[in-house]
Each structure stands twice: as C-alpha cells, then as structure tokens.
Design a protein around this motif. Structure first.
Motif, PDB file in Angstrom:
ATOM      1  N   GLY A  73      36.072  43.095  42.728  1.00 21.79           N
ATOM      2  CA  GLY A  73      37.446  42.735  42.386  1.00 21.79           C
ATOM      3  C   GLY A  73      38.428  42.990  43.511  1.00 21.79           C
ATOM      4  N   ARG A  77      40.960  40.076  44.672  1.00 20.16           N
ATOM      5  CA  ARG A  77      42.422  40.215  44.680  1.00 20.16           C
ATOM      6  C   ARG A  77      43.005  39.900  46.063  1.00 20.16           C
ATOM      7  NH1 ARG A  77      41.384  43.783  40.302  1.00 20.16           N
ATOM      8  NH2 ARG A  77      40.290  45.257  41.635  1.00 20.16           N
ATOM      9  N   LEU A  80      42.950  36.215  46.414  1.00 13.75           N
ATOM     10  CA  LEU A  80      44.025  35.635  45.601  1.00 13.75           C
ATOM     11  C   LEU A  80      45.369  35.737  46.309  1.00 13.75           C
ATOM     12  CD1 LEU A  80      44.937  34.470  42.849  1.00 13.75           C
ATOM     13  CD2 LEU A  80      45.067  36.812  41.997  1.00 13.75           C
ATOM     14  N   ASP A  81      45.596  36.829  47.023  1.00  8.48           N
ATOM     15  CA  ASP A  81      46.875  37.042  47.703  1.00  8.48           C
ATOM     16  C   ASP A  81      46.989  36.279  49.027  1.00  8.48           C
ATOM     17  OD1 ASP A  81      47.701  38.729  45.695  1.00  8.48           O
ATOM     18  OD2 ASP A  81      47.052  40.561  46.725  1.00  8.48           O
ATOM     19  N   THR A  84      44.173  31.870  48.511  1.00  2.21           N
ATOM     20  CA  THR A  84      44.508  30.898  47.467  1.00  2.21           C
ATOM     21  C   THR A  84      45.851  30.206  47.688  1.00  2.21           C
ATOM     22  OG1 THR A  84      43.133  32.008  45.809  1.00  2.21           O
ATOM     23  CG2 THR A  84      44.929  30.632  44.993  1.00  2.21           C
ATOM     24  N   ALA A  94      44.509  30.107  41.101  1.00  2.00           N
ATOM     25  CA  ALA A  94      44.997  31.443  40.760  1.00  2.00           C
ATOM     26  C   ALA A  94      44.694  31.767  39.303  1.00  2.00           C
ATOM     27  CB  ALA A  94      46.502  31.545  41.033  1.00  2.00           C
ATOM     28  N   VAL A  95      44.877  30.793  38.434  1.00  2.00           N
ATOM     29  CA  VAL A  95      44.559  31.005  37.012  1.00  2.00           C
ATOM     30  C   VAL A  95      43.072  31.275  36.837  1.00  2.00           C
ATOM     31  CG1 VAL A  95      44.472  29.892  34.752  1.00  2.00           C
ATOM     32  CG2 VAL A  95      46.503  29.645  36.172  1.00  2.00           C
ATOM     33  N   LEU A  97      40.933  32.491  39.096  1.00  2.00           N
ATOM     34  CA  LEU A  97      40.568  33.791  39.664  1.00  2.00           C
ATOM     35  C   LEU A  97      41.027  34.941  38.775  1.00  2.00           C
ATOM     36  CD1 LEU A  97      41.006  33.811  43.547  1.00  2.00           C
ATOM     37  CD2 LEU A  97      39.035  34.556  42.217  1.00  2.00           C
ATOM     38  N   ARG A  98      42.218  34.841  38.218  1.00  2.00           N
ATOM     39  CA  ARG A  98      42.691  35.912  37.341  1.00  2.00           C
ATOM     40  C   ARG A  98      41.811  36.034  36.108  1.00  2.00           C
ATOM     41  NH1 ARG A  98      47.991  33.552  38.619  1.00  2.00           N
ATOM     42  NH2 ARG A  98      48.949  34.834  40.253  1.00  2.00           N
ATOM     43  N   LEU A 101      38.666  37.808  37.177  1.00  2.00           N
ATOM     44  CA  LEU A 101      38.899  39.231  37.427  1.00  2.00           C
ATOM     45  C   LEU A 101      38.741  40.075  36.163  1.00  2.00           C
ATOM     46  CD1 LEU A 101      41.895  39.159  39.922  1.00  2.00           C
ATOM     47  CD2 LEU A 101      39.752  40.398  40.257  1.00  2.00           C
ATOM     48  N   LYS A 102      38.819  39.441  35.007  1.00  2.00           N
ATOM     49  CA  LYS A 102      38.660  40.167  33.746  1.00  2.00           C
ATOM     50  C   LYS A 102      37.192  40.352  33.380  1.00  2.00           C
ATOM     51  CE  LYS A 102      43.008  38.231  31.993  1.00  2.00           C
ATOM     52  NZ  LYS A 102      43.644  37.377  30.952  1.00  2.00           N
TER      53      LYS A 102
END
Length: 343
Positions: A73, A77, A80-81, A84, A94-95, A97-98, A101-102
């Motif tokens: 993770g 992250r 993603l920062d 992406t 982004a949606v 990947l988030r 991440l769960k």
C-alpha cells in the motif's frame, strides 16, 4: 575554551566560555583541582556537541535517503500521488486505486508479495468481478511495481504480477437497450437530481462516445452549424471528429440555451466520470432495468450505426476504434443485408 586566574588570596578561579553554552566559573584552593574541574566541564560540553551533531547528521541522512516502503500500500499511495495525476483518465484510475487500497493485498509486506500471494488475490477477486476487470487491476498494480523497481529503488528481482496467469477475458457483453427500457430510462432521468444525465444518455446513444470523452467535452469544440464535435482527449490519445445526429444537435442546443446562449468551457461543468457513473446507476435502478451499465450505451450506439447501414470504416471513424477487428463482433447485424445482396 577554559582559562585560569590566580587570585590575591592564593586561590584559583577556573572559567569556561563556549559559544552556545552559558559561561561557567568556579574557585578552588589548589590549581590541580581547578584544572581537573575545567577538564571535566569541557569534556561534558564536547560530548553534548558531539551528540547534537550526530542527531543532526542522522536527520540529514534520513531526509536525503529514499523513503522506506514496508507494505504494498505504501507504493500504491505514492503511485496515486505522483503517477496517476499525469494520466488522461486520472480521476477514474484514482477511484480504482483507492478501491484496491482497501483490499488486504495492500497491507501485504513487500517481502511477502510473491507470485503465490498475487495468485491468491487474483482468485479471490475473480469471485467478485469479471476477468476483464481483474486483468485491468493486474495491469495497474503491475505498473505500480514496475515504477517502484525502476524509479524508487524498490528491491524486486522480478515483478510478481508478471509471473501469474491472467484470467480469461470472457465474452464481450452483448447487452442491448430495448425500446421500452430506453423510454423507462428517459422517464427516470426526469426526476434525477443531476440535470446532465438525460442529455448525456442521448449523446452516448447518438455518438458512441465514451464516458470520459463526454464528460470532457468543451463548447469550443462543439459545432452545431456543421454538426460535429472535435475530441482532443481520447482513450487512444488521438483526436477525432464525431458527426452529430439531429437528436444529438437538439440535446446540445437545449444545453447551450440553458447555459446562456454562448457558453464556454466544459459542456457539463463540475461533472466527473465517477459522479456520472453513480448518477447513471441510480437512474437505471429507478427505471427498473437489470444488468445495464453506462458502457453498454456505447455498444448500443455502435450497433445502431451498423443498423443504419454504415460500413466498418465509417463506424470506426465515429467510435474511435483503432483496430477494426474490435468491430467484427457487430458483423452479425449486417447478415440480413448480405443475404439481400446475394439474392
């Protein structure tokens, strides 16, 4: 530095002055005692200076070193920062990947991220989503590892996502929108809180544009007198022009009139692909339609283009398919026309 002063009464006063520290002084009856005290105090000050310098050096080295990654993770992250946001479909990725991440895979220590662990995640994921979705997830997460290996000095001898078998894509969806369903969907849109859903559905059915292409549409590239739109941000990265039907022109004209006559900027300001996805899903549920997704509108629109008699190359110029082989799934729609030509 320490200094010593012999006083008139025969005693000795030792003094220590050092920048950054308070001045020290003490008087002793014997010179040897004064020298011993002065040496002890200077040693203590030197030790404090050394300890402070060591802490500063550690902080400097830590700031200069690459960040330490403990779990998958952490890489996700950072990707993603930093990675992406530079992509055309940044908001959609982004949606995705988030959401990933769960999953427990994000908490997997990097040293434990093996091919076997990825295969376990793949199998579990296959119980929830299609093979095509799993493949897209594997492409994305595999690229996270590649960026980590190449640019962030992450120690992976091989990319575990490249060692794992990919699930079959499965058959392409053939979901058509029946006339009664379309009427129900349009009625459902009249009570939705989002005023853009109905005209967007019309545009999707009339132009076969993708969701991201519709959301990114700008008035400066909409030409109602020469009914067409020019798309500059597409999935393939190649701009293309899309002809507009009379129904599409009517929908866009109503939007232009509602926006003040000569609007500029986005046709659907403030709307994101994910917000459209959710609004469309609610409209479909309200209409009582089962198993219908926004991307099915593109399939329906493409089918209707073929049913109007357009050739494969003509359809490809509208839909933006770079590989016309992707359109062969629609050739069954032209069988009756071929039969008539054969006599």
């Amino acid at each position: 530095m320490g200094t010593m002063q012999k006083r008139a009464n025969g005693t000795y006063t030792a003094k220590i002055r050092r920048k950054g520290f308070p001045s020290l002084s003490r008087t002793f009856p014997a010179r040897s005692e004064a020298e011993a005290w002065m040496a002890a105090q200077e040693a203590a000050i030197t030790a404090r200076v050394t300890a402070t310098q060591a802490i500063e050096d550690q902080q400097r080295i830590a700031a200069e070193c690459a960040p330490q990654y403990r779990v998958f993770g952490d890489l996700m992250r950072r990707y993603l920062d930093e990675v992406t946001p530079s992509k055309r479909a940044a908001s959609e990725e982004a949606v995705r990947l988030r959401g990933l991440l769960k999953h427990p895979l994000a908490a997997c220590p990097l040293e434990g991220l093996s091919a076997a662990r990825v295969a376990e995640w793949r199998n579990e994921r296959m119980n929830r989503v299609s093979g095509a979705t799993v493949n897209r997830d594997m492409n994305l997460l595999g690229h996270v590892i590649e960026i980590g290996r190449r640019e962030w000095e992450v120690d992976f001898e091989v990319n575990p996502f490249q060692l794992v078998r990919r699930p079959p894509q499965g058959y392409s969806r053939e979901r058509r929108l029946f006339p009664a369903e379309e009427a129900a969907l349009m009625r459902a849109c009249t009570v939705t809180q989002n005023p853009y859903v109905r005209p967007i559905i019309v545009l999707a059915l009339e132009t076969a544009m993708r969701r991201s292409e519709i959301v990114g549409l700008e008035w400066e590239r909409v030409h109602l007198h020469e009914p067409s739109v020019q798309l500059t941000q597409t999935k393939t990265g190649r701009p293309r022009g899309v002809a507009l039907s009379s129904r599409a022109v009517t929908a866009l004209s109503a939007l232009r009139l509602a926006s003040g006559g000569e609007p500029k900027g986005h046709v659907f300001p403030g709307l994101t692909p994910n917000a459209l996805k959710l609004a469309f899903r609610r409209a479909v549920e309200r209409a009582g339609i089962a198993d219908f997704r926004f991307h099915d509108l593109r399939h329906e629109a493409t089918s209707r283009l073929f049913e109007k008699g357009l050739s494969i190359m003509e359809v490809a110029s509208i839909t933006g398919h770079q590989d016309v082989r992707m359109l062969r799934r629609y050739t069954h729609l032209q069988v009756s026309d071929l039969a008539r030509k054969l006599g």
